[in-house]
Design a protein around this motif. Structure first.
Motif, short mmCIF file in Angstrom:
data_model
loop_
_atom_site.label_atom_id
_atom_site.label_comp_id
_atom_site.label_asym_id
_atom_site.label_seq_id
_atom_site.Cartn_x
_atom_site.Cartn_y
_atom_site.Cartn_z
N THR A 19 0.81 -1.22 0.00
CA THR A 19 0.00 0.00 0.00
C THR A 19 0.84 1.27 0.00
OG1 THR A 19 -0.28 0.08 2.41
CG2 THR A 19 -1.90 -1.19 1.16
N LYS A 20 2.15 1.14 -0.08
CA LYS A 20 2.98 2.30 -0.37
C LYS A 20 2.56 2.92 -1.70
CE LYS A 20 7.85 3.75 -0.59
NZ LYS A 20 9.25 3.33 -0.33
N LEU A 21 1.99 2.10 -2.58
CA LEU A 21 1.50 2.60 -3.86
C LEU A 21 0.44 3.68 -3.68
CD1 LEU A 21 1.22 -0.71 -5.92
CD2 LEU A 21 2.99 1.05 -6.10
N LYS A 22 -0.34 3.60 -2.60
CA LYS A 22 -1.35 4.63 -2.36
C LYS A 22 -0.70 6.00 -2.21
CE LYS A 22 -5.33 3.90 -0.97
NZ LYS A 22 -6.67 3.96 -1.60
N ILE A 23 0.48 6.04 -1.60
CA ILE A 23 1.19 7.31 -1.45
C ILE A 23 1.60 7.83 -2.83
CG2 ILE A 23 3.05 8.51 -0.26
CD1 ILE A 23 1.02 7.13 1.59
N ALA A 24 2.05 6.92 -3.69
CA ALA A 24 2.42 7.31 -5.06
C ALA A 24 1.20 7.84 -5.81
CB ALA A 24 3.02 6.11 -5.80
N PHE A 25 0.03 7.22 -5.61
CA PHE A 25 -1.19 7.71 -6.26
C PHE A 25 -1.50 9.13 -5.81
CE2 PHE A 25 -2.96 3.08 -6.14
CZ PHE A 25 -1.99 2.68 -7.06
N TYR A 26 -1.50 9.34 -4.49
CA TYR A 26 -1.86 10.65 -3.95
C TYR A 26 -0.86 11.73 -4.39
CZ TYR A 26 -5.05 8.20 -0.75
OH TYR A 26 -6.07 7.43 -0.22
N MET A 27 0.41 11.36 -4.46
CA MET A 27 1.45 12.32 -4.84
C MET A 27 1.61 12.44 -6.36
SD MET A 27 2.95 13.43 -1.95
CE MET A 27 4.64 13.89 -2.37
N ASP A 28 0.98 11.53 -7.08
CA ASP A 28 1.14 11.42 -8.53
C ASP A 28 2.63 11.38 -8.90
OD1 ASP A 28 0.33 11.13 -11.15
OD2 ASP A 28 0.16 13.29 -11.52
N LYS A 29 3.35 10.52 -8.18
CA LYS A 29 4.78 10.35 -8.39
C LYS A 29 5.06 8.85 -8.51
CE LYS A 29 9.25 11.92 -6.53
NZ LYS A 29 10.00 10.71 -6.86
N HIS A 30 5.54 8.42 -9.66
CA HIS A 30 5.59 6.99 -9.95
C HIS A 30 6.97 6.50 -10.37
CE1 HIS A 30 1.20 7.38 -9.89
NE2 HIS A 30 1.37 8.44 -10.67
N ASP A 31 7.99 7.31 -10.19
CA ASP A 31 9.32 6.96 -10.71
C ASP A 31 10.18 6.17 -9.75
OD1 ASP A 31 9.45 9.22 -9.08
OD2 ASP A 31 11.16 10.06 -10.14
N THR A 32 9.73 5.99 -8.50
CA THR A 32 10.57 5.29 -7.52
C THR A 32 9.99 3.96 -7.04
OG1 THR A 32 9.57 6.51 -5.67
CG2 THR A 32 11.57 7.44 -6.66
N VAL A 33 8.68 3.74 -7.24
CA VAL A 33 8.08 2.51 -6.70
C VAL A 33 8.65 1.27 -7.38
CG1 VAL A 33 5.97 3.59 -5.85
CG2 VAL A 33 6.08 2.79 -8.24
N GLY A 34 9.15 1.41 -8.59
CA GLY A 34 9.80 0.28 -9.26
C GLY A 34 11.06 -0.15 -8.54
N ILE A 35 11.78 0.82 -7.98
CA ILE A 35 12.96 0.48 -7.18
C ILE A 35 12.54 -0.33 -5.96
CG2 ILE A 35 14.90 1.40 -5.83
CD1 ILE A 35 14.82 3.88 -7.62
N ASP A 36 11.45 0.08 -5.33
CA ASP A 36 10.92 -0.68 -4.18
C ASP A 36 10.62 -2.12 -4.57
OD1 ASP A 36 10.57 1.35 -1.99
OD2 ASP A 36 9.33 2.32 -3.49
N CYS A 37 9.99 -2.29 -5.72
CA CYS A 37 9.60 -3.62 -6.16
C CYS A 37 10.82 -4.54 -6.31
CB CYS A 37 8.83 -3.52 -7.48
SG CYS A 37 8.09 -5.07 -8.02
#
Length: 341
Positions: A64-82
């Motif tokens: 659910t860290k992805l929810k933070i990416a949705f709210y911030m509309d920032k998607h360039d770092t979640v792939g690193i998390d994955c």
């Protein structure tokens, strides 16, 4: 007092599910399967050129860290998390990651957003030294909202059988070396969202907290640290007996996975720098200390178990690799997994 269960996550039910799955999965095992369900990575014996190697695989998502990416509309770092969540797990067995695949499911396919997400995956693979060899993108309207997606991955690594780390050599008196985390990493976000009321008021993510020195959203989107190259460098010069990746379940679930029954990890509070974000979460949500240690990494993203004679060398190598490390405790005889004092 706020707990992980209050946020909708039942850790005990998760344990029960794993136990039920074990028997189902075991029906498929052949003689080359080395580890049981529940290890950091799954180990499969592979014969190559008459030498014995083990393939170590792992799969995970960003949660659910992805929810933070949705709210911030920032998607360039979640792939690193994955990538981090997968490769750090197989690293716990001494494996060098070879390749990675991702799975991205979304409500509405937007090519530029997908490219941004996968660019993060590729960056994580570069950091880990593995190849992004493929993946799957699924558009699922009516299942996900248009602006929502889920991201998961799968990594495969390799290690020589005689160098595989399973905790079998851990003895009383061995030392726990804690490797600093970059932040919350990728677990505990259901509790974080509840503590700050993020789902009800996403604008709180723009608030700058003095303790953090940046906005809450920026802090929470810091990518999970990838430990592969620094730890592999340690393994070249030091015998590491056990490795634990501190993810969901925090200290209490993960550290005992790195050593056999009959021992206990005695962790000394105050032996490392607890990051400000964890102090803020605990204070803001009135979360009990035990709950913090069973949910978050508390500033320690990975733990190495080594003999006393190897502590200095290991920490010197980590320092040269830019990783802050701390002696955070010892292995003693006993039961109970982890004692924090």
């Amino acid at each position: 007092m706020t707990t992980y269960r209050d946020a909708g996550v039942n850790i005990e039910e998760g344990y029960k599910a794993v136990n039920l799955i074990k028997n189902i999965a075991k029906e498929t095992f052949d003689s080359n399967v080395i580890t049981d369900i529940g290890s950091f990575g799954s180990m499969y014996l592979l014969n190559m050129d008459s030498s014995e190697y083990i393939l170590v695989s792992g799969t995970d998502g960003v949660g659910t860290k992805l929810k933070i990416a949705f709210y911030m509309d920032k998607h360039d770092t979640v792939g690193i998390d994955c990538v981090a969540m997968c490769v750090n797990d197989i690293l716990c067995h001494g494996a060098k990651p070879l390749f990675f695949l991702d799975y991205l499911a979304c409500g509405k396919l937007r090519s530029e957003k997908v490219a941004t997400i996968v660019k993060g995956v590729a960056e994580g693979c570069k950091i880990a030294g593995c190849s992004l060899v493929g993946g799957e993108t699924a558009e699922m309207p009516g299942f996900y909202e248009d602006d929502e997606y889920d991201l998961a991955g799968f990594a495969v690594g390799i290690v020589k059988k005689d160098l595989a780390i399973c905790g079998q050599d851990v003895v009383q008196g061995d030392i726990l070396i804690g490797l600093a985390s970059s932040g919350v990493h990728s677990n505990g976000y259901s509790l974080v969202r509840k503590v700050f009321g993020i789902d009800e008021n996403p604008k709180i993510l723009t608030r700058v907290y003095e303790e953090l020195g940046l906005s809450l959203g920026e802090e929470l989107l810091k990518p999970t640290r990838i430990y592969v190259k620094p730890v592999l460098n340690v393994l070249e010069k030091v015998k590491v007996k056990g490795i634990a990746h501190i993810t969901g379940g925090g200290f209490f679930e993960n550290i005992p996975r790195a050593f056999p029954e009959g021992f206990v990890a005695v962790v000394e509070k105050g032996s490392w720098d607890v990051l400000p974000v964890f102090k803020l979460i605990q204070e803001y949500g009135k979360v009990e200390e035990n709950e913090m240690f069973s949910t978050f990494n508390m500033g320690i993203g990975m733990v190495l178990i080594v003999s006393k004679d190897n502590v200095e060398t290991a920490m010197e190598i980590l320092s040269k690799e830019g990783i802050n490390s701390y002696v955070i405790g010892t292995i003693e005889k006993g039961e109970g997994g982890v004692v924090i004092k």
